[in-house]
Design a protein around this motif. Structure first.
Motif, PDB file in Angstrom:
ATOM      1  N   MET A  51      -6.254 -57.510   5.342  1.00 53.46           N
ATOM      2  CA  MET A  51      -7.529 -56.950   4.876  1.00 53.46           C
ATOM      3  C   MET A  51      -8.642 -57.352   5.826  1.00 53.46           C
ATOM      4  O   MET A  51      -8.493 -58.309   6.589  1.00 53.46           O
ATOM      5  CB  MET A  51      -7.817 -57.410   3.450  1.00 53.46           C
ATOM      6  CG  MET A  51      -7.999 -58.907   3.298  1.00 53.46           C
ATOM      7  SD  MET A  51      -8.093 -59.472   1.574  1.00 53.46           S
ATOM      8  CE  MET A  51      -6.378 -59.400   1.058  1.00 53.46           C
ATOM      9  N   PRO A  52      -9.770 -56.635   5.760  1.00 52.11           N
ATOM     10  CA  PRO A  52     -10.919 -57.006   6.601  1.00 52.11           C
ATOM     11  C   PRO A  52     -11.377 -58.437   6.323  1.00 52.11           C
ATOM     12  O   PRO A  52     -11.266 -58.941   5.199  1.00 52.11           O
ATOM     13  CB  PRO A  52     -11.995 -55.992   6.197  1.00 52.11           C
ATOM     14  CG  PRO A  52     -11.238 -54.833   5.657  1.00 52.11           C
ATOM     15  CD  PRO A  52     -10.026 -55.432   4.983  1.00 52.11           C
ATOM     16  N   ALA A  79      -9.788 -57.175  15.680  1.00 46.69           N
ATOM     17  CA  ALA A  79      -9.780 -56.156  14.628  1.00 46.69           C
ATOM     18  C   ALA A  79     -10.607 -56.573  13.416  1.00 46.69           C
ATOM     19  O   ALA A  79     -10.775 -55.783  12.491  1.00 46.69           O
ATOM     20  CB  ALA A  79      -8.343 -55.877  14.193  1.00 46.69           C
ATOM     21  N   MET A  81      -9.766 -58.657  11.076  1.00 51.24           N
ATOM     22  CA  MET A  81      -8.850 -58.617   9.936  1.00 51.24           C
ATOM     23  C   MET A  81      -8.191 -59.988   9.780  1.00 51.24           C
ATOM     24  O   MET A  81      -8.071 -60.746  10.749  1.00 51.24           O
ATOM     25  CB  MET A  81      -7.753 -57.558  10.152  1.00 51.24           C
ATOM     26  CG  MET A  81      -8.239 -56.140  10.346  1.00 51.24           C
ATOM     27  SD  MET A  81      -8.801 -55.357   8.834  1.00 51.24           S
ATOM     28  CE  MET A  81      -7.256 -54.861   8.104  1.00 51.24           C
ATOM     29  N   THR A  83      -4.603 -61.712   7.808  1.00 55.05           N
ATOM     30  CA  THR A  83      -3.325 -61.433   7.154  1.00 55.05           C
ATOM     31  C   THR A  83      -2.877 -62.668   6.387  1.00 55.05           C
ATOM     32  O   THR A  83      -2.694 -63.736   6.987  1.00 55.05           O
ATOM     33  CB  THR A  83      -2.252 -61.046   8.191  1.00 55.05           C
ATOM     34  OG1 THR A  83      -2.669 -59.871   8.873  1.00 55.05           O
ATOM     35  CG2 THR A  83      -0.911 -60.792   7.514  1.00 55.05           C
ATOM     36  N   ARG A 101      -8.937 -47.389  -4.117  1.00 51.39           N
ATOM     37  CA  ARG A 101      -9.890 -48.467  -3.832  1.00 51.39           C
ATOM     38  C   ARG A 101      -9.361 -49.379  -2.730  1.00 51.39           C
ATOM     39  O   ARG A 101     -10.095 -49.772  -1.823  1.00 51.39           O
ATOM     40  CB  ARG A 101     -10.181 -49.274  -5.092  1.00 51.39           C
ATOM     41  CG  ARG A 101     -11.020 -48.513  -6.105  1.00 51.39           C
ATOM     42  CD  ARG A 101     -11.211 -49.284  -7.395  1.00 51.39           C
ATOM     43  NE  ARG A 101     -11.991 -50.495  -7.154  1.00 51.39           N
ATOM     44  CZ  ARG A 101     -11.873 -51.607  -7.873  1.00 51.39           C
ATOM     45  NH1 ARG A 101     -11.023 -51.670  -8.877  1.00 51.39           N
ATOM     46  NH2 ARG A 101     -12.616 -52.660  -7.612  1.00 51.39           N
ATOM     47  N   TRP A 103      -7.101 -48.586  -0.454  1.00 46.67           N
ATOM     48  CA  TRP A 103      -7.056 -47.797   0.773  1.00 46.67           C
ATOM     49  C   TRP A 103      -8.436 -47.760   1.439  1.00 46.67           C
ATOM     50  O   TRP A 103      -8.563 -47.984   2.641  1.00 46.67           O
ATOM     51  CB  TRP A 103      -6.561 -46.388   0.448  1.00 46.67           C
ATOM     52  CG  TRP A 103      -6.559 -45.462   1.625  1.00 46.67           C
ATOM     53  CD1 TRP A 103      -7.502 -44.545   1.954  1.00 46.67           C
ATOM     54  CD2 TRP A 103      -5.566 -45.385   2.650  1.00 46.67           C
ATOM     55  NE1 TRP A 103      -7.162 -43.896   3.114  1.00 46.67           N
ATOM     56  CE2 TRP A 103      -5.967 -44.394   3.563  1.00 46.67           C
ATOM     57  CE3 TRP A 103      -4.373 -46.068   2.876  1.00 46.67           C
ATOM     58  CZ2 TRP A 103      -5.226 -44.064   4.681  1.00 46.67           C
ATOM     59  CZ3 TRP A 103      -3.627 -45.722   3.997  1.00 46.67           C
ATOM     60  CH2 TRP A 103      -4.060 -44.732   4.881  1.00 46.67           C
ATOM     61  N   GLU A 104      -9.455 -47.463   0.652  1.00 44.78           N
ATOM     62  CA  GLU A 104     -10.820 -47.408   1.181  1.00 44.78           C
ATOM     63  C   GLU A 104     -11.283 -48.757   1.713  1.00 44.78           C
ATOM     64  O   GLU A 104     -12.053 -48.822   2.669  1.00 44.78           O
ATOM     65  CB  GLU A 104     -11.788 -46.917   0.107  1.00 44.78           C
ATOM     66  CG  GLU A 104     -11.623 -45.453  -0.207  1.00 44.78           C
ATOM     67  CD  GLU A 104     -12.479 -44.996  -1.377  1.00 44.78           C
ATOM     68  OE1 GLU A 104     -13.262 -45.808  -1.924  1.00 44.78           O
ATOM     69  OE2 GLU A 104     -12.344 -43.828  -1.756  1.00 44.78           O
ATOM     70  N   ALA A 105     -10.794 -49.831   1.100  1.00 41.52           N
ATOM     71  CA  ALA A 105     -11.158 -51.181   1.534  1.00 41.52           C
ATOM     72  C   ALA A 105     -10.307 -51.657   2.724  1.00 41.52           C
ATOM     73  O   ALA A 105     -10.522 -52.752   3.223  1.00 41.52           O
ATOM     74  CB  ALA A 105     -10.999 -52.161   0.372  1.00 41.52           C
ATOM     75  N   ARG A 106      -9.359 -50.821   3.151  1.00 41.76           N
ATOM     76  CA  ARG A 106      -8.460 -51.132   4.267  1.00 41.76           C
ATOM     77  C   ARG A 106      -7.550 -52.324   3.991  1.00 41.76           C
ATOM     78  O   ARG A 106      -7.269 -53.141   4.872  1.00 41.76           O
ATOM     79  CB  ARG A 106      -9.255 -51.334   5.563  1.00 41.76           C
ATOM     80  CG  ARG A 106     -10.029 -50.115   5.979  1.00 41.76           C
ATOM     81  CD  ARG A 106     -10.865 -50.269   7.239  1.00 41.76           C
ATOM     82  NE  ARG A 106     -10.352 -51.203   8.202  1.00 41.76           N
ATOM     83  CZ  ARG A 106     -11.100 -52.110   8.832  1.00 41.76           C
ATOM     84  NH1 ARG A 106     -12.386 -52.193   8.596  1.00 41.76           N
ATOM     85  NH2 ARG A 106     -10.565 -52.915   9.713  1.00 41.76           N
ATOM     86  N   VAL A 107      -7.064 -52.410   2.759  1.00 44.17           N
ATOM     87  CA  VAL A 107      -6.108 -53.445   2.382  1.00 44.17           C
ATOM     88  C   VAL A 107      -4.714 -52.862   2.590  1.00 44.17           C
ATOM     89  O   VAL A 107      -4.408 -51.783   2.089  1.00 44.17           O
ATOM     90  CB  VAL A 107      -6.297 -53.888   0.917  1.00 44.17           C
ATOM     91  CG1 VAL A 107      -5.217 -54.877   0.508  1.00 44.17           C
ATOM     92  CG2 VAL A 107      -7.687 -54.491   0.726  1.00 44.17           C
ATOM     93  N   VAL A 108      -3.890 -53.581   3.343  1.00 45.73           N
ATOM     94  CA  VAL A 108      -2.550 -53.113   3.678  1.00 45.73           C
ATOM     95  C   VAL A 108      -1.522 -54.132   3.202  1.00 45.73           C
ATOM     96  O   VAL A 108      -1.644 -55.320   3.506  1.00 45.73           O
ATOM     97  CB  VAL A 108      -2.408 -52.925   5.210  1.00 45.73           C
ATOM     98  CG1 VAL A 108      -0.997 -52.496   5.585  1.00 45.73           C
ATOM     99  CG2 VAL A 108      -3.437 -51.936   5.724  1.00 45.73           C
TER     100      VAL A 108
END
Length: 159
Positions: A51-52, A79, A81, A83, A101, A103-108
């Motif tokens: 995540m960011p 980046a 980010m 992990t 939510r 996805w928009e927050a860029r959580v992978v």
């Protein structure tokens, strides 16, 4: 008259020594790329949540308050980010709004594939650092990390 100087690089860390530490002390299934010196592991029993940095910092703060430690967290400075290395216990999310939510927050969530770990070998294409180093076999629950991430997100969708 000769001076006694400490030998240079007597105990220099190498990708091999770091990889052995990850395997023996942290129980991480690491391997070394012989060409680049990159240290990676296959996701499986160990997963990851990326995540960011700003969101990850809030998640880490909440976990610190609760005494969840040690938290193995890899930083990706270029980046912006982080992990979290986690136990692979995250179930698929059924709520489409929650998925949106995240996805928009860029959580992978990383359940499969390779996870790159910090290596003492210099690699300008792949900078990894420890925000909070892996020092044992403990990894927090991936489900808890994801729950805390969701709890740090603003309510409702931003679009």
């Amino acid at each position: 008259m000769t001076q006694n100087r400490p030998p240079t690089n007597t105990f220099a860390e190498t990708p091999r020594s770091r990889c052995e530490f990850y395997r023996r002390v942290c129980s991480l299934p690491t391997v070394i790329d012989p060409v680049t010196g990159r240290i990676t592991m296959r996701a499986g029993l160990v997963g990851a949540v990326m995540m960011p940095t700003d969101l990850a910092h809030r998640v880490k703060t909440r976990l610190d308050v609760r005494g969840v430690a040690p938290l193995p967290i890899i930083g990706h400075p270029r980046a912006a980010m982080w992990t979290f290395l986690v136990r692979a216990d995250i179930r698929p999310i059924a709520d489409p709004e929650q998925v949106a939510r995240l996805w928009e927050a860029r959580v992978v969530v990383i359940r499969e594939g390779d996870i790159a770990l910090p290596s003492p070998a210099s690699d300008p294409l792949m900078v990894r650092t420890w925000v909070s180093p892996a020092i044992s076999a403990f990894r927090p629950s991936g489900a808890v990390i994801l729950e805390y991430a969701v709890g740090c997100l603003p309510r409702g969708r931003g679009r």
